[in-house]
Design a protein around this motif. Structure first.
Motif, PDB file in Angstrom:
ATOM      1  N   ASP A 143      -1.030   3.671 -10.441  1.00 60.42           N
ATOM      2  CA  ASP A 143      -0.252   2.472 -10.716  1.00 60.42           C
ATOM      3  C   ASP A 143       1.250   2.771 -10.691  1.00 60.42           C
ATOM      4  OD1 ASP A 143       0.036   3.980 -12.967  1.00 60.42           O
ATOM      5  OD2 ASP A 143      -1.128   2.663 -14.261  1.00 60.42           O
ATOM      6  N   GLU A 144       2.037   1.728 -10.886  1.00 65.69           N
ATOM      7  CA  GLU A 144       3.494   1.884 -10.852  1.00 65.69           C
ATOM      8  C   GLU A 144       3.988   2.834 -11.920  1.00 65.69           C
ATOM      9  OE1 GLU A 144       5.189  -2.322  -9.098  1.00 65.69           O
ATOM     10  OE2 GLU A 144       6.273  -1.197 -10.631  1.00 65.69           O
ATOM     11  N   GLU A 145       3.327   2.836 -13.064  1.00 63.69           N
ATOM     12  CA  GLU A 145       3.795   3.714 -14.137  1.00 63.69           C
ATOM     13  C   GLU A 145       3.696   5.175 -13.697  1.00 63.69           C
ATOM     14  OE1 GLU A 145       1.508   3.875 -17.808  1.00 63.69           O
ATOM     15  OE2 GLU A 145       2.770   5.647 -18.244  1.00 63.69           O
ATOM     16  N   ARG A 146       2.560   5.509 -13.075  1.00 60.90           N
ATOM     17  CA  ARG A 146       2.389   6.890 -12.631  1.00 60.90           C
ATOM     18  C   ARG A 146       3.400   7.226 -11.525  1.00 60.90           C
ATOM     19  NH1 ARG A 146      -3.239   9.575 -10.437  1.00 60.90           N
ATOM     20  NH2 ARG A 146      -2.390  11.621  -9.923  1.00 60.90           N
ATOM     21  N   LEU A 147       3.620   6.285 -10.616  1.00 64.33           N
ATOM     22  CA  LEU A 147       4.602   6.505  -9.557  1.00 64.33           C
ATOM     23  C   LEU A 147       5.986   6.726 -10.156  1.00 64.33           C
ATOM     24  CD1 LEU A 147       4.506   6.576  -6.451  1.00 64.33           C
ATOM     25  CD2 LEU A 147       5.342   4.227  -6.452  1.00 64.33           C
ATOM     26  N   ASN A 148       6.337   5.952 -11.179  1.00 61.68           N
ATOM     27  CA  ASN A 148       7.639   6.119 -11.830  1.00 61.68           C
ATOM     28  C   ASN A 148       7.770   7.488 -12.493  1.00 61.68           C
ATOM     29  OD1 ASN A 148       9.361   3.845 -11.418  1.00 61.68           O
ATOM     30  ND2 ASN A 148       7.924   2.604 -12.619  1.00 61.68           N
ATOM     31  N   ARG A 149       6.677   7.953 -13.099  1.00 58.81           N
ATOM     32  CA  ARG A 149       6.730   9.278 -13.742  1.00 58.81           C
ATOM     33  C   ARG A 149       6.947  10.365 -12.694  1.00 58.81           C
ATOM     34  NH1 ARG A 149       1.848  10.282 -17.696  1.00 58.81           N
ATOM     35  NH2 ARG A 149       3.126  12.120 -18.185  1.00 58.81           N
ATOM     36  N   TYR A 150       6.234  10.251 -11.549  1.00 66.45           N
ATOM     37  CA  TYR A 150       6.474  11.213 -10.464  1.00 66.45           C
ATOM     38  C   TYR A 150       7.918  11.112  -9.976  1.00 66.45           C
ATOM     39  CZ  TYR A 150       1.526  12.472  -9.751  1.00 66.45           C
ATOM     40  OH  TYR A 150       0.260  12.962  -9.888  1.00 66.45           O
ATOM     41  N   ALA A 151       8.384   9.867  -9.810  1.00 68.51           N
ATOM     42  CA  ALA A 151       9.722   9.654  -9.246  1.00 68.51           C
ATOM     43  C   ALA A 151      10.808  10.292 -10.109  1.00 68.51           C
ATOM     44  CB  ALA A 151       9.978   8.166  -9.054  1.00 68.51           C
ATOM     45  N   ASP A 152      10.619  10.265 -11.441  1.00 64.14           N
ATOM     46  CA  ASP A 152      11.605  10.906 -12.333  1.00 64.14           C
ATOM     47  C   ASP A 152      11.811  12.366 -11.924  1.00 64.14           C
ATOM     48  OD1 ASP A 152      11.728   8.565 -13.789  1.00 64.14           O
ATOM     49  OD2 ASP A 152      10.353   9.250 -15.362  1.00 64.14           O
TER      50      ASP A 152
END
Lengths: 206, 206
Positions: A143-152
């Motif tokens: 989901d977007e949350e996981r993508l955001n964590r990777y993106a950080d």
């Protein structure tokens, strides 16, 4: 040095070197006689680069020829070269159907929400859509949350990438293109090892 | 559904589906008559997974067959499955010569220095040696300091990986293996986009 010596120095067979010469992957040696040419360290380096891009970067020889053309053509504009390199690195269009219409544009929306300063026409947005759709197809929750964590964390990696680019344009181009292709396998290997470290640490083994 | 409908639902031709069936990449449908079989959603999902692993993960079909065997064999021990998966994901041995003797063992020494809790026999240490040697061959400066800066961020990525692994063993195995293969392309696309964002930010474009 002769072709046989170049073969010894680079670990690539004479037959393959002849193929590289024919295909323009390797620049010709200095002509010594009608049947002989002389090769130097620039040839050894070039062969090592071709092997690295092929064996570790996984690029087909035709793509390597295009990459070499881009990085060895002097006088090109910086942006033009980067765009050519990006196009060169993209997968063939035939692979692009993956994921179907439902996944199109998801990356674009996500990047806008995150506030990343990225050209909305950037082809890597389609790459991200495609990779994201493939992860969905693999049945792993993404989901977007996981993508955001990777993106950080990936932002941090990109800062290292940009930081270590030399200021001299030719060297910069080489670093960006070669670095893009050859650092991915380093990061992939690091990720496997770090997973092991993190899961061993969580399990309290040390 | 019939094979033709499975083809429509999955976007893969009937000829390819027949090939998947012959090679064991796709489980047989329920037998309806001597010449017909019935397929369901598990078949659609399986075909999407095979396509994802092939088209985005870049795995050859023979490797996909081994991955599927590992993740669909119940009752295997967790560690045994992980080790089998790691072996499955490794490049063929013939690719391993890259970099020559001088690069051997560099990753092992670096991991020890960093204090990562990693099995010294882990084959991904050789992968890292190989990828590191390829970056050297590419003529981009890649010293321990740069590797450490990448590792700081990759540790964060591995924490996300481990965090999102489900507790149920079958789901966990699926997530680790599929996630390892299919998340790499997501991270690679993110890295390109983040590079653009970071370099645009540095250039003061926003």
């Amino acid at each position: 040095m002769r072709l046989a010596e170049l073969s010894d120095a680079s670990g690539v067979s004479v037959a393959t070197l002849k193929y590289y010469l024919r295909e323009g992957l390797l620049h010709p040696g200095a002509v010594v006689s009608r049947t002989q040419a002389d090769y130097d360290d620039t040839h050894v380096e070039r062969v090592r680069l071709v092997r690295a891009l092929s064996e570790v970067g996984g690029l087909p020889l035709a793509t390597i020829a295009r990459v070499l053309e881009v990085i060895t053509t002097p006088g090109k504009e910086w942006l033009e070269v980067l765009e050519a390199a990006q196009r060169t690195l993209l997968k063939p269009v035939s692979d692009k159907g993956f994921g179907g219409a439902e996944g199109r544009g998801r990356a674009r929306a996500w990047v806008a929400k995150r506030g990343w300063f990225v050209d909305p026409e950037d082809p890597f947005l389609d790459e991200l859509d495609r990779a994201w759709a493939a992860s969905d197809a693999g049945g792993i929750g993404f989901d977007e949350e996981r993508l955001n964590r990777y993106a950080d964390h990936v932002e941090g990696i990109a800062e290292v990438d940009i930081d270590t680019v030399p200021t001299e344009p030719e060297a910069a181009i080489r670093q960006v293109i070669i670095g893009t292709i050859l650092v991915d396998p380093v990061l992939a290997a690091l990720r496997r090892l770090a997973q092991q470290h993190v899961s061993n640490s969580v399990a309290g083994h040390h």
